[in-house]
Structures are given as C-alpha cells and as structure tokens.
Design an enzyme around this catalytic site. Structure first.
Site, PDB file in Angstrom:
ATOM      1  N   ASP A 188       3.077  -1.978 -14.726  1.00 47.97           N
ATOM      2  CA  ASP A 188       3.721  -3.149 -14.114  1.00 47.97           C
ATOM      3  C   ASP A 188       3.330  -4.375 -14.939  1.00 47.97           C
ATOM      4  O   ASP A 188       2.145  -4.553 -15.244  1.00 47.97           O
ATOM      5  CB  ASP A 188       3.263  -3.285 -12.655  1.00 47.97           C
ATOM      6  CG  ASP A 188       4.113  -4.275 -11.877  1.00 47.97           C
ATOM      7  OD1 ASP A 188       4.255  -5.433 -12.336  1.00 47.97           O
ATOM      8  OD2 ASP A 188       4.634  -3.911 -10.821  1.00 47.97           O
ATOM      9  N   ILE A 189       4.319  -5.190 -15.292  1.00 50.28           N
ATOM     10  CA  ILE A 189       3.996  -6.344 -16.143  1.00 50.28           C
ATOM     11  C   ILE A 189       3.352  -7.492 -15.366  1.00 50.28           C
ATOM     12  O   ILE A 189       2.876  -8.455 -15.964  1.00 50.28           O
ATOM     13  CB  ILE A 189       5.222  -6.935 -16.904  1.00 50.28           C
ATOM     14  CG1 ILE A 189       6.454  -6.929 -16.047  1.00 50.28           C
ATOM     15  CG2 ILE A 189       5.430  -6.267 -18.235  1.00 50.28           C
ATOM     16  CD1 ILE A 189       7.508  -7.881 -16.546  1.00 50.28           C
ATOM     17  N   HIS A 242      10.942   3.004  -6.819  1.00 51.99           N
ATOM     18  CA  HIS A 242       9.705   3.089  -7.590  1.00 51.99           C
ATOM     19  C   HIS A 242       8.499   3.115  -6.661  1.00 51.99           C
ATOM     20  O   HIS A 242       8.518   2.542  -5.581  1.00 51.99           O
ATOM     21  CB  HIS A 242       9.579   1.936  -8.596  1.00 51.99           C
ATOM     22  CG  HIS A 242       9.764   0.581  -8.011  1.00 51.99           C
ATOM     23  ND1 HIS A 242      10.995   0.046  -7.743  1.00 51.99           N
ATOM     24  CD2 HIS A 242       8.862  -0.360  -7.627  1.00 51.99           C
ATOM     25  CE1 HIS A 242      10.857  -1.178  -7.244  1.00 51.99           C
ATOM     26  NE2 HIS A 242       9.570  -1.438  -7.149  1.00 51.99           N
TER      27      HIS A 242
HETATM   28  P1  AMP Z   1       9.240  -4.515  -5.990  1.00 51.46           P
HETATM   29  O1  AMP Z   1      10.695  -4.212  -6.283  1.00 51.46           O
HETATM   30  O2  AMP Z   1       9.094  -5.549  -4.922  1.00 51.46           O
HETATM   31  O3  AMP Z   1       8.447  -3.271  -5.711  1.00 51.46           O
HETATM   32  O4  AMP Z   1       8.629  -5.166  -7.303  1.00 51.46           O
HETATM   33  C1  AMP Z   1       9.049  -4.763  -8.582  1.00 51.46           C
HETATM   34  C2  AMP Z   1       7.883  -4.692  -9.522  1.00 51.46           C
HETATM   35  O5  AMP Z   1       8.411  -4.421 -10.807  1.00 51.46           O
HETATM   36  C3  AMP Z   1       7.069  -5.977  -9.638  1.00 51.46           C
HETATM   37  O6  AMP Z   1       5.696  -5.678  -9.406  1.00 51.46           O
HETATM   38  C4  AMP Z   1       7.323  -6.446 -11.073  1.00 51.46           C
HETATM   39  O7  AMP Z   1       6.189  -7.030 -11.666  1.00 51.46           O
HETATM   40  C5  AMP Z   1       7.697  -5.152 -11.775  1.00 51.46           C
HETATM   41  N1  AMP Z   1       8.573  -5.334 -12.923  1.00 51.46           N
HETATM   42  C6  AMP Z   1       9.743  -6.006 -12.971  1.00 51.46           C
HETATM   43  N2  AMP Z   1      10.291  -5.926 -14.199  1.00 51.46           N
HETATM   44  C7  AMP Z   1       9.436  -5.183 -14.948  1.00 51.46           C
HETATM   45  C8  AMP Z   1       9.427  -4.733 -16.305  1.00 51.46           C
HETATM   46  N3  AMP Z   1      10.417  -5.069 -17.153  1.00 51.46           N
HETATM   47  N4  AMP Z   1       8.377  -3.983 -16.741  1.00 51.46           N
HETATM   48  C9  AMP Z   1       7.371  -3.657 -15.897  1.00 51.46           C
HETATM   49  N5  AMP Z   1       7.329  -4.044 -14.591  1.00 51.46           N
HETATM   50  C10 AMP Z   1       8.338  -4.797 -14.130  1.00 51.46           C
END
Ligand code: AMP
Length: 130
Positions: free
Chosen positions: A29-30, A92
C-alpha cells in the site's frame, strides 16, 4: 475504465509487487499504516469483495494467508486484516503488520517511506514468499 489496481496487474502503472499467482496479486500500500502494509487483490476486477464468486474468494483468501505468513517472517509482527474498499472499487484485503491494536486504525496518519525503503521491504517479502 479499468481500476487503478487493474492497471497495476497489467503493469500500466508501477507498484511494489510482493507476490503473484495466476489469479491474485499483492503489492505494498502506498499510504501504509505500518511497514509492510500490503494489499491483496484478485486479478478479476470486481468492486465488492462479497460479490466475488466462491472460487475467486477462496483463492484470494488462501493467497492472502501465504502473503501474510511472508510479511510476518519479515516484520516479526502479527498481521491484521481489513476489508474496506471505499477508495478503490476493486476488491482487496489489507494485510497490516501490528504490535498494538491502535496501529490498525485507518484514521491514523499514514507513514512515509522513500522509494528505496519501499523497494527494500518489497524485496524482503518477495523473498520470504518464495
Ligand atoms: P480502500 O479502498 O478504502 O480500502 O483504500 C484503498 C487503499 O489503496 C488505500 O490504503 C490506498 O493507499 C491504496 N492505494 C491506492 N492506490 C494505490 C496504488 N497505486 N498503489 C498502492 N496502493 C494504493
């Protein structure tokens, strides 16, 4: 339009990928809550995790278990899981290393790591995953 996660699967955008099989992929996770915070996703793009068919859901969870074991070996922490999915409409599972319950709070400020730090932890998890 494909989700940002499908773009990661297709290598259209970069990610710190830590594990992959035919049906699933895991990457850091970024905006991590802790070092090693990883997302595990099915390659099939479905928004809501509980809409996944049983085979895909089972495969995702078994894959998440293997990834969690690898993260645990590297971080020496227990791994917590969360399913939220309000930001990215592609199912996810969050795998979050933690020592204290408060570290699993998504309202916490997210940690910042350099590219090199992300690369290093991703490489260690990849190696532990085997
Ligand atoms: P949620 O949909 O609420 O579970 O959150 C989505 C998660 O995806 C968040 O913790 C973001 O930091 C992560 N995220 C979004 N875009 C990316 C990416 N390109 N690479 C890695 N993590 C991501």
């Amino acid at each position: 339009m494909s989700s940002v996660f499908t773009k990661i699967i297709n290598r259209e955008i970069p990610a710190y990928i830590v594990a992959e099989d035919a049906y699933n992929i895991a990457f850091l996770d970024i905006n991590p809550l802790s070092e090693g915070h990883t997302l595990v996703i099915p390659k099939r793009e479905v928004d809501y995790i509980f809409d996944l068919d049983d085979t895909t859901y089972s495969s995702l969870n078994l894959f998440a278990k293997k990834v969690a074991v690898a993260i645990g070996k590297v971080t020496k922490k227990r791994i917590g899981t969360s399913v939220i999915g309000i930001e990215v409409p592609h199912a996810h599972i969050h795998l979050i290393p933690f020592n204290r319950m408060s570290e699993l709070n998504f309202a916490n400020p997210k940690l910042k790591f350099t590219n090199e730090e992300f690369l290093e932890i991703a490489a260690k998890i990849r190696e532990a995953f085997g």
